[in-house]
Design a protein around this motif. Structure first.
Motif, mmCIF file in Angstrom:
data_model
loop_
_atom_site.group_PDB
_atom_site.id
_atom_site.type_symbol
_atom_site.label_atom_id
_atom_site.label_comp_id
_atom_site.label_asym_id
_atom_site.label_seq_id
_atom_site.Cartn_x
_atom_site.Cartn_y
_atom_site.Cartn_z
ATOM 1 N N LEU A 155 1.026 14.317 16.221
ATOM 2 C CA LEU A 155 0.183 13.173 15.885
ATOM 3 C C LEU A 155 0.858 12.348 14.803
ATOM 4 O O LEU A 155 1.076 12.824 13.688
ATOM 5 C CB LEU A 155 -1.189 13.644 15.410
ATOM 6 C CG LEU A 155 -2.146 14.157 16.490
ATOM 7 C CD1 LEU A 155 -3.385 14.755 15.850
ATOM 8 C CD2 LEU A 155 -2.532 13.029 17.439
ATOM 9 N N THR A 156 1.214 11.108 15.153
ATOM 10 C CA THR A 156 1.716 10.180 14.145
ATOM 11 C C THR A 156 0.572 9.726 13.252
ATOM 12 O O THR A 156 0.712 9.588 12.045
ATOM 13 C CB THR A 156 2.373 8.965 14.820
ATOM 14 O OG1 THR A 156 3.426 9.420 15.672
ATOM 15 C CG2 THR A 156 2.936 8.003 13.797
ATOM 16 N N THR A 157 -0.575 9.483 13.871
ATOM 17 C CA THR A 157 -1.801 9.142 13.152
ATOM 18 C C THR A 157 -2.930 9.942 13.762
ATOM 19 O O THR A 157 -3.092 9.956 14.981
ATOM 20 C CB THR A 157 -2.114 7.640 13.265
ATOM 21 O OG1 THR A 157 -1.023 6.894 12.734
ATOM 22 C CG2 THR A 157 -3.381 7.292 12.508
ATOM 23 N N GLY A 158 -3.704 10.604 12.943
ATOM 24 C CA GLY A 158 -4.830 11.365 13.453
ATOM 25 C C GLY A 158 -4.843 12.782 12.940
ATOM 26 O O GLY A 158 -3.934 13.220 12.223
ATOM 27 N N GLU A 159 -5.888 13.502 13.339
ATOM 28 C CA GLU A 159 -6.068 14.861 12.846
ATOM 29 C C GLU A 159 -6.739 15.754 13.877
ATOM 30 O O GLU A 159 -7.141 16.868 13.585
ATOM 31 C CB GLU A 159 -6.925 14.826 11.570
ATOM 32 C CG GLU A 159 -8.282 14.147 11.775
ATOM 33 C CD GLU A 159 -9.019 13.856 10.483
ATOM 34 O OE1 GLU A 159 -8.374 13.948 9.411
ATOM 35 O OE2 GLU A 159 -10.216 13.534 10.544
ATOM 36 N N GLY A 160 -6.865 15.250 15.122
ATOM 37 C CA GLY A 160 -7.565 16.014 16.147
ATOM 38 C C GLY A 160 -6.746 17.184 16.671
ATOM 39 O O GLY A 160 -5.515 17.174 16.649
ATOM 40 N N GLU A 161 -7.431 18.187 17.164
ATOM 41 C CA GLU A 161 -6.762 19.341 17.762
ATOM 42 C C GLU A 161 -6.173 18.933 19.106
ATOM 43 O O GLU A 161 -6.804 18.233 19.897
ATOM 44 C CB GLU A 161 -7.760 20.482 17.949
ATOM 45 C CG GLU A 161 -7.139 21.742 18.541
ATOM 46 C CD GLU A 161 -8.150 22.864 18.707
ATOM 47 O OE1 GLU A 161 -7.769 23.924 19.230
ATOM 48 O OE2 GLU A 161 -9.322 22.657 18.317
ATOM 49 N N LEU A 162 -4.949 19.394 19.377
ATOM 50 C CA LEU A 162 -4.249 19.044 20.608
ATOM 51 C C LEU A 162 -4.473 20.114 21.667
ATOM 52 O O LEU A 162 -4.345 21.310 21.397
ATOM 53 C CB LEU A 162 -2.754 18.875 20.342
ATOM 54 C CG LEU A 162 -2.351 17.775 19.352
ATOM 55 C CD1 LEU A 162 -0.845 17.738 19.179
ATOM 56 C CD2 LEU A 162 -2.872 16.418 19.807
ATOM 57 N N THR A 163 -4.795 19.654 22.872
ATOM 58 C CA THR A 163 -4.993 20.554 24.008
ATOM 59 C C THR A 163 -4.150 20.050 25.173
ATOM 60 O O THR A 163 -4.208 18.867 25.520
ATOM 61 C CB THR A 163 -6.475 20.598 24.431
ATOM 62 O OG1 THR A 163 -7.268 20.990 23.311
ATOM 63 C CG2 THR A 163 -6.675 21.594 25.563
ATOM 64 N N TYR A 164 -3.378 20.967 25.794
ATOM 65 C CA TYR A 164 -2.459 20.581 26.864
ATOM 66 C C TYR A 164 -3.021 20.956 28.229
ATOM 67 O O TYR A 164 -3.691 21.977 28.388
ATOM 68 C CB TYR A 164 -1.104 21.268 26.682
ATOM 69 C CG TYR A 164 -0.362 20.818 25.448
ATOM 70 C CD1 TYR A 164 0.430 19.681 25.472
ATOM 71 C CD2 TYR A 164 -0.463 21.530 24.257
ATOM 72 C CE1 TYR A 164 1.114 19.266 24.338
ATOM 73 C CE2 TYR A 164 0.215 21.121 23.118
ATOM 74 C CZ TYR A 164 1.002 19.986 23.169
ATOM 75 O OH TYR A 164 1.673 19.576 22.049
ATOM 76 N N ASN A 165 -2.703 20.109 29.198
ATOM 77 C CA ASN A 165 -3.068 20.378 30.586
ATOM 78 C C ASN A 165 -1.910 19.931 31.489
ATOM 79 O O ASN A 165 -1.562 18.751 31.483
ATOM 80 C CB ASN A 165 -4.341 19.624 30.963
ATOM 81 C CG ASN A 165 -4.818 19.963 32.367
ATOM 82 O OD1 ASN A 165 -4.543 21.039 32.874
ATOM 83 N ND2 ASN A 165 -5.492 19.023 33.008
#
Length: 370
Positions: A168-178
């Motif tokens: 994340l360049t900007t943000g703080e959300g959790e990343l989820t891959y699919n």
């Protein structure tokens, strides 16, 4: 002279008081006078000519509320409206300038969206309050995901950190891959997706990238052993699977050196040494036992080598014609005979000699009968 001096000292004291008195900071251009009417000066009741305006920002930005007016101001106090209550603000945290004509909020959060702000001006024993409609609107910021297309992988390789490496360049959300880590993709082009969960101050976001899953390089069809007759053309072929284009290099087994690359134009009658099909123009019987194999490279430089294939060259059977010379009976059964081979049975450049020894006629057939 003394009177003038005293007046000057009084004026200096008033100016100093306006600059340093706690509870107010008069910004240039605000229109207010720091004097409060003490010392015999005329006191002008504060009035607001430009009310604080509403502001809309995106999370991460700073915001300012300003008031412009005229008159003498001895005290400035900004207030915030929340839960049906106006509360006087203090400097600290995100707030600064709470006792000045400019209130600054540093990166207010989305939770402050909808709050209202007003300023209370005190001067000449009078309080003047702004209209209280200056509203702060904070929009959630968009999350920016940094993720480049991963490098190609070979079929059978499970997805892992080398492919699922978004940040994340900007943000703080959790990343989820699919699809998630550990997935084995089919060969070909696939799409990967990452989702950044929405948070208190950021909108949800996603990004997609492409990845190429390459077929593993393999020999799909091996060269086969061949048995031919002398004079027949020899042809070995190979089929490969993987990422095209392929390159080929046929090799011949030489006792002293092992397998050696065949040249492009080999004097021994080979052709196609760098293609999927190797041809041998005129193998001879003594070529029986020769072994050939091929090296195959794919578009990524990977290499696989085929199993060797062996050639067997059988002799060619030729039927010769033998013609006896006409003979008049002379008491001898000896005969002269000549042999020949049909031209169409010969291989270009070959010479076949037919010799006849001890040819004889049966006695009953010797001679010419009249």
């Amino acid at each position: 002279m003394k009177t003038i001096l005293l007046f000057f000292l009084c004026l200096v004291a008033q100016v100093s008081h306006a600059q340093t008195s706690p509870g107010r900071v008069i910004s240039p251009g605000s229109g207010f006078d720091g004097g409060d009417g003490d010392g015999g000066s005329t006191c002008t009741t504060p009035s607001i000519t430009n009310q604080p305006s509403s502001a809309t920002i995106t999370y991460g930005e700073d915001v300012e509320f300003k008031v412009i007016g005229s008159g003498n101001v001895s005290l400035i106090q900004w207030q915030e409206f929340n839960d049906d209550t106006w509360t006087s603000l203090s400097n600290g945290g995100i707030y600064s300038g709470v006792t000045s004509t400019t209130l600054t909020l540093l990166k207010p959060s989305f939770s402050l969206s909808g709050r209202k702000y007003r300023v209370v001006l005190t001067g000449c024993n009078t309080e003047v309050t702004s209209n209280g409609v200056a509203t702060l609107t904070v929009n959630k910021a968009d999350q920016i995901i940094n993720w480049a297309n991963p490098a190609n992988i070979t079929f059978g390789t499970a997805l892992g950190a080398d492919q699922l490496n978004a940040t994340l360049t900007t943000g703080e959300g959790e990343l989820t891959y699919n699809p998630p880590s550990g997935t084995i993709l089919n060969a070909g082009q696939s799409t990967l997706r990452v989702d950044a969960a929405g948070t208190a101050n950021f909108n949800a976001a996603f990004k997609e990238v492409s990845i190429t899953v390459e077929d593993p390089l393999a020999i799909a069809k091996q060269p086969e052993d061949l048995t031919i007759n002398y004079g027949e053309r020899l042809s070995f072929s190979v089929e490969a699977s993987g990422t095209e284009p392929f390159s080929y290099q046929w090799q011949l087994f030489i006792n002293e050196f092992g397998f050696e690359d065949l040249a492009v134009d080999f004097e021994g009658g080979f052709s196609g040494s760098k293609t999927a099909t190797l041809e041998f123009e005129t193998p001879i019987v003594s070529n029986t036992g020769l072994r050939f194999r091929v090296r195959v490279n794919d578009a990524n430089g990977r290499e696989v080598i085929s199993e060797p294939a062996t050639v067997t060259v059988n002799p060619k059977e030729i039927t010769a014609s033998i013609i006896a010379q006409a003979k008049t009976y002379d008491g001898s059964t000896n005969a002269e005979a000549k042999g020949s081979v049909p031209t169409e049975d010969l291989i270009s450049g070959d010479v076949v000699n037919v010799s006849v020894e001890n040819a004889a006629f049966a006695e009953a057939n010797v001679g010419t009968w009249i």
